[in-house]
Design a protein around this motif. Sequence first.
Motif, PDB file in Angstrom:
ATOM      1  N   HIS A 344       0.840  -1.207   0.000  1.00 57.58           N
ATOM      2  CA  HIS A 344       0.000   0.000   0.000  1.00 57.58           C
ATOM      3  C   HIS A 344       0.870   1.250   0.000  1.00 57.58           C
ATOM      4  N   ARG A 345       0.437   2.240  -0.781  1.00 51.35           N
ATOM      5  CA  ARG A 345       1.127   3.524  -0.843  1.00 51.35           C
ATOM      6  C   ARG A 345       0.097   4.636  -0.882  1.00 51.35           C
ATOM      7  N   SER A 346       0.555   5.867  -0.714  1.00 48.18           N
ATOM      8  CA  SER A 346      -0.370   7.003  -0.749  1.00 48.18           C
ATOM      9  C   SER A 346      -0.761   7.354  -2.179  1.00 48.18           C
ATOM     10  N   THR A 347       0.045   6.929  -3.148  1.00 46.03           N
ATOM     11  CA  THR A 347      -0.269   7.147  -4.559  1.00 46.03           C
ATOM     12  C   THR A 347      -0.058   5.831  -5.291  1.00 46.03           C
ATOM     13  N   ARG A 348      -0.724   5.683  -6.439  1.00 36.81           N
ATOM     14  CA  ARG A 348      -0.453   4.489  -7.226  1.00 36.81           C
ATOM     15  C   ARG A 348       0.997   4.524  -7.687  1.00 36.81           C
ATOM     16  N   GLY A 349       1.590   3.369  -7.831  1.00 35.81           N
ATOM     17  CA  GLY A 349       3.004   3.342  -8.168  1.00 35.81           C
ATOM     18  C   GLY A 349       3.412   2.026  -8.788  1.00 35.81           C
ATOM     19  N   TRP A 350       4.691   1.912  -9.011  1.00 39.34           N
ATOM     20  CA  TRP A 350       5.250   0.750  -9.690  1.00 39.34           C
ATOM     21  C   TRP A 350       5.089  -0.519  -8.868  1.00 39.34           C
ATOM     22  N   SER A 351       4.985  -1.614  -9.574  1.00 33.10           N
ATOM     23  CA  SER A 351       5.163  -2.926  -8.974  1.00 33.10           C
ATOM     24  C   SER A 351       6.524  -3.424  -9.444  1.00 33.10           C
ATOM     25  N   TYR A 352       7.131  -4.291  -8.679  1.00 35.60           N
ATOM     26  CA  TYR A 352       8.435  -4.775  -9.098  1.00 35.60           C
ATOM     27  C   TYR A 352       8.750  -6.130  -8.472  1.00 35.60           C
ATOM     28  N   GLY A 353       9.656  -6.822  -9.131  1.00 31.34           N
ATOM     29  CA  GLY A 353      10.148  -8.096  -8.639  1.00 31.34           C
ATOM     30  C   GLY A 353      11.636  -7.993  -8.368  1.00 31.34           C
ATOM     31  N   ALA A 354      12.046  -8.373  -7.167  1.00 32.61           N
ATOM     32  CA  ALA A 354      13.458  -8.320  -6.790  1.00 32.61           C
ATOM     33  C   ALA A 354      13.879  -9.693  -6.272  1.00 32.61           C
ATOM     34  N   SER A 355      15.176  -9.912  -6.203  1.00 32.42           N
ATOM     35  CA  SER A 355      15.682 -11.209  -5.756  1.00 32.42           C
ATOM     36  C   SER A 355      16.908 -11.032  -4.881  1.00 32.42           C
ATOM     37  N   ILE A 356      17.077 -11.953  -3.955  1.00 28.86           N
ATOM     38  CA  ILE A 356      18.323 -12.079  -3.198  1.00 28.86           C
ATOM     39  C   ILE A 356      19.140 -13.155  -3.909  1.00 28.86           C
ATOM     40  N   VAL A 357      20.323 -12.775  -4.365  1.00 25.36           N
ATOM     41  CA  VAL A 357      21.115 -13.615  -5.259  1.00 25.36           C
ATOM     42  C   VAL A 357      22.481 -13.893  -4.647  1.00 25.36           C
ATOM     43  N   ASP A 358      22.938 -15.128  -4.757  1.00 21.48           N
ATOM     44  CA  ASP A 358      24.285 -15.493  -4.335  1.00 21.48           C
ATOM     45  C   ASP A 358      25.277 -14.844  -5.301  1.00 21.48           C
ATOM     46  N   ILE A 364      19.451 -17.638  -7.344  1.00 20.81           N
ATOM     47  CA  ILE A 364      18.444 -16.880  -6.600  1.00 20.81           C
ATOM     48  C   ILE A 364      18.110 -17.648  -5.325  1.00 20.81           C
ATOM     49  N   ILE A 365      18.256 -16.974  -4.202  1.00 24.80           N
ATOM     50  CA  ILE A 365      17.976 -17.592  -2.913  1.00 24.80           C
ATOM     51  C   ILE A 365      16.559 -17.260  -2.459  1.00 24.80           C
ATOM     52  N   LYS A 366      16.122 -16.053  -2.790  1.00 20.79           N
ATOM     53  CA  LYS A 366      14.753 -15.644  -2.463  1.00 20.79           C
ATOM     54  C   LYS A 366      14.253 -14.674  -3.502  1.00 20.79           C
ATOM     55  N   GLY A 367      13.051 -14.940  -4.022  1.00 21.87           N
ATOM     56  CA  GLY A 367      12.389 -13.993  -4.903  1.00 21.87           C
ATOM     57  C   GLY A 367      11.345 -13.216  -4.119  1.00 21.87           C
ATOM     58  N   GLN A 368      11.267 -11.927  -4.381  1.00 24.18           N
ATOM     59  CA  GLN A 368      10.297 -11.101  -3.649  1.00 24.18           C
ATOM     60  C   GLN A 368       9.597 -10.128  -4.592  1.00 24.18           C
ATOM     61  N   VAL A 369       8.292 -10.270  -4.690  1.00 30.66           N
ATOM     62  CA  VAL A 369       7.458  -9.459  -5.572  1.00 30.66           C
ATOM     63  C   VAL A 369       6.703  -8.435  -4.737  1.00 30.66           C
ATOM     64  N   SER A 370       6.676  -7.196  -5.189  1.00 29.91           N
ATOM     65  CA  SER A 370       5.899  -6.138  -4.535  1.00 29.91           C
ATOM     66  C   SER A 370       4.896  -5.591  -5.540  1.00 29.91           C
ATOM     67  N   LEU A 371       3.623  -5.711  -5.213  1.00 31.42           N
ATOM     68  CA  LEU A 371       2.541  -5.277  -6.104  1.00 31.42           C
ATOM     69  C   LEU A 371       1.792  -4.116  -5.459  1.00 31.42           C
ATOM     70  N   GLY A 372       1.751  -2.968  -6.154  1.00 31.36           N
ATOM     71  CA  GLY A 372       1.065  -1.794  -5.623  1.00 31.36           C
ATOM     72  C   GLY A 372      -0.442  -1.992  -5.603  1.00 31.36           C
ATOM     73  N   SER A 373      -1.051  -1.766  -4.449  1.00 32.25           N
ATOM     74  CA  SER A 373      -2.474  -2.066  -4.285  1.00 32.25           C
ATOM     75  C   SER A 373      -3.384  -1.108  -5.029  1.00 32.25           C
ATOM     76  N   LEU A 374      -2.901   0.103  -5.350  1.00 30.87           N
ATOM     77  CA  LEU A 374      -3.748   1.079  -6.034  1.00 30.87           C
ATOM     78  C   LEU A 374      -3.788   0.869  -7.539  1.00 30.87           C
ATOM     79  N   ARG A 375      -2.939  -0.032  -8.038  1.00 29.61           N
ATOM     80  CA  ARG A 375      -2.863  -0.241  -9.484  1.00 29.61           C
ATOM     81  C   ARG A 375      -4.188  -0.702 -10.077  1.00 29.61           C
ATOM     82  N   VAL A 376      -4.861  -1.617  -9.387  1.00 25.87           N
ATOM     83  CA  VAL A 376      -6.110  -2.177  -9.909  1.00 25.87           C
ATOM     84  C   VAL A 376      -7.184  -1.099 -10.001  1.00 25.87           C
TER      85      VAL A 376
END
Length: 811
Positions: A344-358, A364-376
Amino acid sequence: MKKIYCLLVGSLLLSSHLTSAQTLAEKTKGLQKFAGFFPFYWDEKGGRILLEIDKLDQEILYVSTLPNGVGSNDLGLDRGQIGQTRIVKFVKSGPKILLLQPNYDFRAVSQNADERKSVEQAFAQSVIWGFKAEAQEGNKVLVDLTPFLLRDSHQIGDKLEELKQGAYKAEETRSAVFLPNTKSFPQNSEFEAVITLTGKAKGREIQSVTPDPNAVTVHMHHSFIQLPDAQYQPRAFDPRAGYFANEYMDYATPIDQPIMQRQLVRHRLQKKDPTAAVSEAVEPIVYYLDRGAPEPVRSALMEGAAWWNQAFEAAGYKNAFQVKLLPEDADPMDIRYNLIQWVHRSTRGWSYGASIVDPRTGEIIKGQVSLGSLRVRQDFLIAEGLLQPYEDGKPTSPEMLKMGVARLRQLAAHEVGHTLGLYHNYSASTKERSSVMDYPMPRITMRPDGSIDLSEAYGVGIGSWDKRAILYGYQDFGPKADEKAGLQAIMRQTLADGYVFISDADARAAGGAHPTAHLWDDGPNAADELNRLLDIRQKLLARFSEKALAPGQPMAMLEEVLVPMYLLQRYQVEAASKEIGGLYYTYAVKGDGQTITKFVEPAEQWKAFAALMRTISPRELALSEELLAKIPPRPVNYGRSRETFPSRTGLTFDPTSAAESAAATTLEFLLNPQRAARLEEYHARHQDQPGLAAVLDKLLATTWRSKPETGYAGELQRLVNALTLHKMLALAAAPQTPVNVKALAALKVEELKKQLEKEQKSAKDEGRRATAFAALRTIRQFEEAPEKFQPAPALPMPDGAPIGDDGCKEF
């Protein structure tokens, strides 16, 4: 007195010696112990974490994250944001323990210890932190980890200062260990702290999202992680495959081989039976969905993310990719969970996928996706404008929610794709939606009766290019197979099937040249799609009314729904502009048979030019009088925002400013200095290619030299004429513009000047004479000091893409 002093000093020295000689058991007596990868102790009374280091000189992975964020996409400090991933080790020197980060960007991958040492000594390392031993017992050392945890590890203060929000520093008196998320497991130890940064707020953004902007309180999380074992096999990078690269310089490489080494970034995945056509995985890739996502969002995200199993099935795996709901007691920052989180953010914004990488291998040790709730909600707004569903006495169409949910499915698949190692593929939309890694424009069609059909707004399922990419990155060839030959065979087939991978740098540049690499476009031909969208837009605007506004909403809010309809063509304009002075190319490898470079055909360029000229015509820019009468000034508490059109008329809705922002964008893309330079270069090399002079002549014929319009259309025509002159002068004055381009632009302005001098004297229409007078004045300003000339900036479009500058940018 002297004897007493000596006794006192001796007593203090003995006391110090006894303190330093305390065992770990004595030092931690009565403290709560947490067993695990790194055992640690909680000192409730002192509010301290005492860390037991039993792995001196052993490399581990250290990651810091931001579990509780700031809530502003503009500031880029989201909940769950991953910081830098580092390989570190604890090194002891006397009473000091240093947390040292070796330099893995420069290595010697060799069995020769002296060769490895020579590289290690050649490049700087980094000591992240220093500790003092509280107690020691054999190879075990106890340190106070608390100051390390209570610092600004995410460098929020630096970022806020850089963004002109104020000067902030972590304040220890308002910071503390957060014990509920401080845990230890067999292969990872997790620590969290509440951190308060204090300072004097200066920026609007930080003030808009904090109850007290002078005290910004967030959480910062720290993970110490056991490095993966040596069983993972890195896979060689190929620029055509669509994967991110793990890069380093290997000084042990033979002289006849590249010193820069590149590996695919990907998860570890192996078949239980590599010889079988279809096999279960030794350990499947499992992603967990944030429990905070509500329905129908939750189901849409789980379904869309699970599409990737189709690609893994095509690569011969059974149930190798799974999506589950995050367990109730799980910590989202725990390294053991690949995560899809609803942010959640105060304005709509980007979604992105990031990873923790050796950093050693690219695993890739961990994948982490962040999806902005205002996008929909933005997709729902677009659907409202397209369908205009709010009609008295009739039920509201369910198609709006269906479109929003369809977009969420696609969005989840897209961002998970990044955490599987994949780049964007911005050329995929030209081959019938062949990848979820492209940015999709909703596919809008019009039925024979004039109604809008959104049944195919977004694609369903994983794309055909995505399957080829997963096959390349994750195929298990087995221990006896020739992996290099297998990968080459996969790539040959991918190319033979007509798939092309083109990514960010080629698509995002304002002066981009690739005719198929675009964000949020659709269809195989950019100009044809632009004309098709303009036809739909024209009919939409002709009947646009309060039916696009939900009951109970102020009529002024009609503008919010109007914005994406009026600018329906905005991204296709950018796509069509790349046809002009365009160059088709691929990431070709020597001998692979791909087209390396190819000019865009002149006829295609002129077709694109004509479509662009249509976007700046008064007919396309004008809004009906009937519609304008329905948009009043904003009521109290419903002020303007960057989601609405700028206005030069004060409180009232300003249709001319809306036209200015749209037309100026077309002209900026067309007259980009890099595009202009290519036009001249390509024309010089091949005379059939359009040159800049021809483009400027046709532009002036469409604007200043076209038949004068009257009334509202005439006002818009004069506006476009003025914008055209300003953009031509900007091209002639820009420092980055080549000399030959400057000369041509200045020549065409000089030719226009002669026309304007006549027009100022002879034009019957006062508005046209005034425009000519102002244009001549602007030209004189340019002539006085071309190198200093800066035309007045045109009004910008309202934000269309999610607000902000970072991350994976979604429409």
